[in-house]
Design a protein around this motif. Structure first.
Motif, PDB file in Angstrom:
ATOM      1  N   GLY A 185     187.378  34.558   3.516  1.00  0.00           N
ATOM      2  CA  GLY A 185     186.543  35.046   2.432  1.00  0.00           C
ATOM      3  C   GLY A 185     187.393  35.314   1.210  1.00  0.00           C
ATOM      4  N   TRP A 186     186.850  35.007   0.040  1.00  0.00           N
ATOM      5  CA  TRP A 186     187.604  35.233  -1.180  1.00  0.00           C
ATOM      6  C   TRP A 186     186.662  35.380  -2.364  1.00  0.00           C
ATOM      7  N   ARG A 187     187.172  36.012  -3.393  1.00  0.00           N
ATOM      8  CA  ARG A 187     186.462  36.115  -4.665  1.00  0.00           C
ATOM      9  C   ARG A 187     187.254  35.320  -5.698  1.00  0.00           C
ATOM     10  N   MET A 188     186.534  34.708  -6.625  1.00  0.00           N
ATOM     11  CA  MET A 188     187.175  33.795  -7.566  1.00  0.00           C
ATOM     12  C   MET A 188     186.548  33.938  -8.944  1.00  0.00           C
ATOM     13  N   ILE A 189     187.375  33.851  -9.968  1.00  0.00           N
ATOM     14  CA  ILE A 189     186.859  33.718 -11.327  1.00  0.00           C
ATOM     15  C   ILE A 189     187.455  32.455 -11.944  1.00  0.00           C
ATOM     16  N   ALA A 216     182.096  33.717 -12.041  1.00  0.00           N
ATOM     17  CA  ALA A 216     182.563  34.573 -10.954  1.00  0.00           C
ATOM     18  C   ALA A 216     181.820  34.216  -9.675  1.00  0.00           C
ATOM     19  N   MET A 217     182.571  34.079  -8.566  1.00  0.00           N
ATOM     20  CA  MET A 217     181.969  33.682  -7.299  1.00  0.00           C
ATOM     21  C   MET A 217     182.546  34.507  -6.153  1.00  0.00           C
ATOM     22  N   THR A 218     181.722  34.741  -5.142  1.00  0.00           N
ATOM     23  CA  THR A 218     182.162  35.329  -3.878  1.00  0.00           C
ATOM     24  C   THR A 218     181.852  34.324  -2.781  1.00  0.00           C
ATOM     25  N   LEU A 219     182.840  34.046  -1.917  1.00  0.00           N
ATOM     26  CA  LEU A 219     182.658  33.032  -0.885  1.00  0.00           C
ATOM     27  C   LEU A 219     183.155  33.543   0.458  1.00  0.00           C
ATOM     28  N   ALA A 220     182.479  33.140   1.527  1.00  0.00           N
ATOM     29  CA  ALA A 220     182.922  33.345   2.900  1.00  0.00           C
ATOM     30  C   ALA A 220     182.552  32.075   3.639  1.00  0.00           C
ATOM     31  N   SER A 221     183.542  31.325   4.112  1.00  0.00           N
ATOM     32  CA  SER A 221     183.221  29.968   4.541  1.00  0.00           C
ATOM     33  C   SER A 221     184.254  29.370   5.482  1.00  0.00           C
ATOM     34  N   THR A 222     183.776  28.471   6.331  1.00  0.00           N
ATOM     35  CA  THR A 222     184.653  27.587   7.099  1.00  0.00           C
ATOM     36  C   THR A 222     184.679  26.199   6.460  1.00  0.00           C
TER      37      THR A 222
END
Length: 269
Positions: free
Chosen positions: A84-88, A21-27
């Motif tokens: 920004g997104w959350r991913m599993i 499980a990851m949380t990301l906010a990125s360009t």
């Protein structure tokens, strides 16, 4: 004026083996790559433009994003601003086991992007359960099964029979998959494949979506990821996966997965 660069990634400790499980906010612009797992996520803010097996797609806030194991894709911010997104990410064996009572064989996700508020809610419950400090096992099992069953019913299909890549490309893939930690040359792969170096390079890029070298780096990152999960240090994982040194692993790992090997190890080992 160019938008400021942003890159924040949190690798969560998952309550279920076989799920990351990851949380990301990125360009960050992720190059073409693939994962060994199924990926399901939800865009929280901003928008992302991706190349996929069905062509270019775009996902905005609230959209569900999905990818099959081994499926080439990339990702870039739409408009340059951070998204920004959350991913599993789920191991295929775990997915097959959970869906064994419902699906009569392997399942392939057919849509890389979906506007599906119900699936987004299932995902939110699953993500919260996976990353909770004190997970509720029964609630987690229900959330996982509901999410996967919904994906299978609404966005899945039994994969069509495929003849696979051309024999020359298949032989090169077997070599790179079988021993990614070993050095490889285009001449060696061409000799194994029975074609010229130019024919192999052109055919490989056409059928796989990236060059043999880019594919080899991906396989080494996948191997290093497995080694880190087993407790290897980043330096040990770099050496065992075939990287020249730890800095080469860190650059490749960050470029492909968005997180450093050290942070990944601390979250999953």
């Amino acid at each position: 004026m160019r938008a400021p660069r942003t890159h924040h990634v949190e690798q969560h400790r998952s309550a279920v083996p076989g799920i990351d499980a990851m949380t990301l906010a990125s360009t960050h612009h992720f190059p073409r790559h693939s994962h060994d797992q199924f990926g399901i996520g939800v865009i929280g803010f901003g928008a992302q433009r991706s190349w996929s097996g069905i062509g270019a797609v775009e996902a905005g806030a609230g959209d569900v994003i999905m990818v099959n194991p081994g499926e080439m894709h990339d990702g870039a911010p739409a408009g340059g601003a951070a998204r920004g997104w959350r991913m599993i990410y789920l191991d295929p064996a775990l997915v097959a086991g959970e869906l064994a009572e419902e699906a009569a064989g392997p399942v392939e996700i057919v849509r890389p992007v979906a506007q599906d508020p119900l699936l987004a809610r299932h995902f939110a419950r699953l993500f919260a359960g996976l990353t909770a400090a004190r997970p509720d096992r029964l609630a987690g099992e229900e959330a996982l099964l509901r999410a996967l069953a919904h994906v299978q019913r609404r966005h899945g299909v039994a994969p069509a029979p495929s003849g696979g890549p051309a024999p020359s490309v298949a032989r090169a893939l077997r070599r790179l998959d079988g021993a990614p930690e070993l050095p490889a040359t285009l001449a060696e792969l061409a000799a194994l494949s029975g074609v010229s170096r130019f024919q192999l390079l052109r055919g490989f890029a056409r059928e796989v979506g990236i060059t043999p070298h880019a594919y080899l780096v991906q396989r080494r990152v996948h191997l290093a990821r497995q080694l880190l999960a087993r407790g290897r240090t980043p330096a040990e994982a770099a050496a065992e996966a075939g990287f020249a040194d730890q800095s080469h692993l860190t650059r490749a790992f960050l470029r492909q997965l968005g997180v450093t090997p050290g942070r990944y190890r601390r979250a999953v080992a």
